[in-house]
Design a protein around this motif. Structure first.
Motif, PDB file in Angstrom:
ATOM      1  N   TYR A  25       0.806  -1.210   0.000  1.00  0.00           N
ATOM      2  CA  TYR A  25       0.000   0.000   0.000  1.00  0.00           C
ATOM      3  C   TYR A  25       0.843   1.266   0.000  1.00  0.00           C
ATOM      4  CZ  TYR A  25       1.053  -0.068   4.971  1.00  0.00           C
ATOM      5  OH  TYR A  25       1.692  -0.102   6.165  1.00  0.00           O
ATOM      6  N   LYS A  26       2.157   1.154  -0.034  1.00  0.00           N
ATOM      7  CA  LYS A  26       3.006   2.339   0.015  1.00  0.00           C
ATOM      8  C   LYS A  26       3.074   3.060  -1.327  1.00  0.00           C
ATOM      9  CE  LYS A  26       5.854   0.667   3.736  1.00  0.00           C
ATOM     10  NZ  LYS A  26       7.182   0.281   4.183  1.00  0.00           N
ATOM     11  N   HIS A  27       3.068   2.317  -2.417  1.00  0.00           N
ATOM     12  CA  HIS A  27       3.170   2.923  -3.742  1.00  0.00           C
ATOM     13  C   HIS A  27       1.801   2.913  -4.416  1.00  0.00           C
ATOM     14  CE1 HIS A  27       7.504   3.298  -3.820  1.00  0.00           C
ATOM     15  NE2 HIS A  27       7.564   2.109  -3.250  1.00  0.00           N
ATOM     16  N   PHE A  28       1.395   4.072  -4.889  1.00  0.00           N
ATOM     17  CA  PHE A  28       0.075   4.230  -5.488  1.00  0.00           C
ATOM     18  C   PHE A  28      -0.037   3.492  -6.818  1.00  0.00           C
ATOM     19  CE2 PHE A  28      -3.273   6.814  -7.544  1.00  0.00           C
ATOM     20  CZ  PHE A  28      -4.260   6.592  -6.608  1.00  0.00           C
ATOM     21  N   LEU A  29       1.046   3.431  -7.580  1.00  0.00           N
ATOM     22  CA  LEU A  29       1.013   2.740  -8.869  1.00  0.00           C
ATOM     23  C   LEU A  29       0.803   1.237  -8.694  1.00  0.00           C
ATOM     24  CD1 LEU A  29       1.289   2.960 -11.921  1.00  0.00           C
ATOM     25  CD2 LEU A  29       3.742   2.662 -11.643  1.00  0.00           C
ATOM     26  N   LEU A  30       1.441   0.635  -7.705  1.00  0.00           N
ATOM     27  CA  LEU A  30       1.233  -0.793  -7.439  1.00  0.00           C
ATOM     28  C   LEU A  30      -0.196  -1.072  -6.985  1.00  0.00           C
ATOM     29  CD1 LEU A  30       4.549  -1.836  -5.703  1.00  0.00           C
ATOM     30  CD2 LEU A  30       3.768  -2.410  -7.991  1.00  0.00           C
ATOM     31  N   MET A  31      -0.766  -0.135  -6.240  1.00  0.00           N
ATOM     32  CA  MET A  31      -2.153  -0.292  -5.829  1.00  0.00           C
ATOM     33  C   MET A  31      -3.086  -0.255  -7.044  1.00  0.00           C
ATOM     34  SD  MET A  31      -2.130   2.051  -2.398  1.00  0.00           S
ATOM     35  CE  MET A  31      -3.878   2.032  -2.183  1.00  0.00           C
ATOM     36  N   LEU A  32      -2.815   0.636  -7.985  1.00  0.00           N
ATOM     37  CA  LEU A  32      -3.636   0.714  -9.193  1.00  0.00           C
ATOM     38  C   LEU A  32      -3.493  -0.533 -10.062  1.00  0.00           C
ATOM     39  CD1 LEU A  32      -3.221   4.409 -10.359  1.00  0.00           C
ATOM     40  CD2 LEU A  32      -5.236   3.329  -9.386  1.00  0.00           C
ATOM     41  N   ILE A  33      -2.285  -1.051 -10.172  1.00  0.00           N
ATOM     42  CA  ILE A  33      -2.069  -2.257 -10.975  1.00  0.00           C
ATOM     43  C   ILE A  33      -2.774  -3.455 -10.356  1.00  0.00           C
ATOM     44  CG2 ILE A  33      -0.295  -3.904 -11.717  1.00  0.00           C
ATOM     45  CD1 ILE A  33       1.520  -1.498 -12.198  1.00  0.00           C
ATOM     46  N   SER A  34      -2.733  -3.569  -9.045  1.00  0.00           N
ATOM     47  CA  SER A  34      -3.430  -4.692  -8.403  1.00  0.00           C
ATOM     48  C   SER A  34      -4.941  -4.538  -8.516  1.00  0.00           C
ATOM     49  CB  SER A  34      -3.003  -4.819  -6.946  1.00  0.00           C
ATOM     50  OG  SER A  34      -3.397  -3.679  -6.216  1.00  0.00           O
ATOM     51  N   LEU A  35      -5.441  -3.307  -8.457  1.00  0.00           N
ATOM     52  CA  LEU A  35      -6.873  -3.104  -8.681  1.00  0.00           C
ATOM     53  C   LEU A  35      -7.281  -3.495 -10.095  1.00  0.00           C
ATOM     54  CD1 LEU A  35      -7.646   0.264  -6.881  1.00  0.00           C
ATOM     55  CD2 LEU A  35      -8.604  -1.960  -6.372  1.00  0.00           C
ATOM     56  N   GLU A  36      -6.444  -3.186 -11.063  1.00  0.00           N
ATOM     57  CA  GLU A  36      -6.755  -3.567 -12.442  1.00  0.00           C
ATOM     58  C   GLU A  36      -6.713  -5.088 -12.627  1.00  0.00           C
ATOM     59  OE1 GLU A  36      -7.967  -1.752 -14.934  1.00  0.00           O
ATOM     60  OE2 GLU A  36      -8.072  -0.241 -13.368  1.00  0.00           O
ATOM     61  N   ALA A  37      -5.799  -5.752 -11.951  1.00  0.00           N
ATOM     62  CA  ALA A  37      -5.782  -7.221 -12.022  1.00  0.00           C
ATOM     63  C   ALA A  37      -7.045  -7.808 -11.408  1.00  0.00           C
ATOM     64  CB  ALA A  37      -4.547  -7.765 -11.312  1.00  0.00           C
ATOM     65  N   MET A  38      -7.532  -7.213 -10.329  1.00  0.00           N
ATOM     66  CA  MET A  38      -8.798  -7.666  -9.741  1.00  0.00           C
ATOM     67  C   MET A  38      -9.950  -7.472 -10.707  1.00  0.00           C
ATOM     68  SD  MET A  38      -8.948  -6.537  -5.793  1.00  0.00           S
ATOM     69  CE  MET A  38      -7.670  -5.340  -5.543  1.00  0.00           C
TER      70      MET A  38
END
Length: 97
Positions: A25-38
């Protein structure tokens, strides 16, 4: 049998992206990529569900439209935050909370 293994793989993709969303949850880009995978795994599961029971595919197109709107909103928010603060770490944004 092949379809059940594919569905299991998609469910594991969803669970792993939830895990990445929780742990990274520290990096916003990784959060967006995981949301897109979901979203992609849910879309494919919804498409399989509709094709298995011969339903209309309108609901899957509706879901796809909203997921595209969600991803464009997330990317625009990422660009705004990077231009404002200079990096994508979530912990730096004290003014957001």
């Amino acid at each position: 049998m092949l379809m059940y293994s594919f569905i299991f793989t998609l469910m594991m993709l969803f669970m792993s992206s939830v895990l990445v969303y929780i742990l990274k949850y520290k990096h916003f880009l990784l959060m967006l990529i995981s949301l897109e995978a979901m979203v992609v795994s849910l879309y494919v599961l919804l498409f399989f569900y509709c094709s298995q029971f011969n339903y209309e595919y309108f609901i899957s197109m509706f879901f796809l439209t909203f997921s595209i709107c969600e991803s464009s909103l997330g990317l625009s928010l990422l660009v705004l935050l990077i231009r404002t603060y200079g990096l994508d770490m979530v912990m730096v944004y004290n003014s957001l909370w």
